[in-house]
Design a protein around this motif. Sequence first.
Motif, short mmCIF file in Angstrom:
data_model
loop_
_atom_site.label_atom_id
_atom_site.label_comp_id
_atom_site.label_asym_id
_atom_site.label_seq_id
_atom_site.Cartn_x
_atom_site.Cartn_y
_atom_site.Cartn_z
N THR A 63 0.76 -1.14 -0.01
CA THR A 63 0.21 0.11 -0.01
C THR A 63 0.89 1.11 -0.13
O THR A 63 0.46 2.12 -0.59
CB THR A 63 -0.86 0.05 1.25
N GLN A 65 3.73 1.46 -1.48
CA GLN A 65 4.13 1.74 -2.93
C GLN A 65 3.15 2.03 -3.81
O GLN A 65 3.37 3.06 -4.53
CB GLN A 65 4.81 0.37 -3.55
N LEU A 66 1.88 1.65 -3.60
CA LEU A 66 0.79 2.28 -4.48
C LEU A 66 0.76 3.79 -3.99
O LEU A 66 0.37 4.67 -5.01
CB LEU A 66 -0.41 1.46 -3.92
N ALA A 67 0.38 4.12 -2.81
CA ALA A 67 0.47 5.43 -2.31
C ALA A 67 1.53 6.34 -2.93
O ALA A 67 1.37 7.39 -3.27
CB ALA A 67 0.44 5.49 -0.86
N TYR A 70 0.33 6.40 -6.73
CA TYR A 70 -0.63 6.80 -7.17
C TYR A 70 -1.43 7.98 -6.18
O TYR A 70 -2.67 8.23 -6.55
CB TYR A 70 -1.63 5.78 -7.43
N ALA A 74 -4.54 4.73 -3.15
CA ALA A 74 -4.06 3.61 -2.27
C ALA A 74 -5.30 3.45 -1.05
O ALA A 74 -5.27 2.29 -0.46
CB ALA A 74 -2.77 3.92 -1.80
N TRP A 75 -6.03 4.42 -0.86
CA TRP A 75 -7.06 4.30 0.29
C TRP A 75 -7.99 3.07 -0.10
O TRP A 75 -8.51 2.68 1.09
CB TRP A 75 -7.77 5.60 0.23
N ASP A 247 -9.77 0.77 -9.22
CA ASP A 247 -9.68 1.21 -7.82
C ASP A 247 -10.86 0.70 -6.58
O ASP A 247 -10.67 0.22 -5.68
CB ASP A 247 -9.59 2.61 -7.59
N SER A 250 -10.76 -2.80 -6.28
CA SER A 250 -9.72 -3.39 -5.43
C SER A 250 -10.36 -3.21 -4.03
O SER A 250 -10.10 -4.11 -2.75
CB SER A 250 -8.60 -2.63 -5.44
#
Length: 252
Positions: A63, A65-67, A70, A74-75, A247, A250
């Motif tokens: 998460t 890395q995703l934040a 992007y 990531a939330w 998004d 997920s």
Amino acid sequence: MTLTIWHVIGILATLAVIVGVSIYSGRSVKSAADFDRGGSSGPWLVAGAIMGALVSGQATVGTAQLAYSYGLAAWWFTLGAGIGCLLLAVGYVVPLRHSGSTTLLGIVSQRYGKAAGYWGSVLCSLGIFISVIAQVISATALLTTIFPMGMGAAALVSVAIMTLYVVFGGVTGAGMGGVVKLFLLYLACIVGSLTVWSLSGGVTPLLGRVSDLCQAPGMDAVLGLSGGADAFHTRFLSLVARGPLKDVGSGI
């Protein structure tokens, strides 16, 4: 960032605490039932086992890395996990307790027969195996980033620590380790957030610095950005930066 001796000491101390808790909890494991169900585990250990498994490498390294890539998108993983735990607490706890079973697969076996429980166990085992691979990948990436070691050695260290965690403690070890892990994560997040907040001077200056960093020479190619500040706001301040279906899906 250059690692200091205090960083290394902190990392090794954290690993030692996790392994120590697992070994200590193993002293209460006297039978297969203790290993499988944790004996007379209280609500804290049960919550620690559930949340410790949920807040894993995917929820931390993945998460983060995703934040980084992007932003607010990531939330969705956190939202989906929270809603899932809420549904578990509201919709499943009472029926599970009344059934007399210790697992959802036990209820499946009662309702649909042993064959359904057997195949459910096989599918759950495959899913857990995939999840373990994700944890090893996350731990390997973390170890190789911090310490001068190869991928193979980092993977072996990760597997060894996880083996100690499971073999010695069972469910009790998972619960106690989960409580310790959640405490450390909350402490790190709170201290880190306060530190960043104080050093940056608030939300607006912080976003400005992040925007400038993302638009630094070479970062546009790394992050796939083009278009300057507008691209930054579209990418990092959007809850559906990767696309609504991906998004929101997920999170579901």
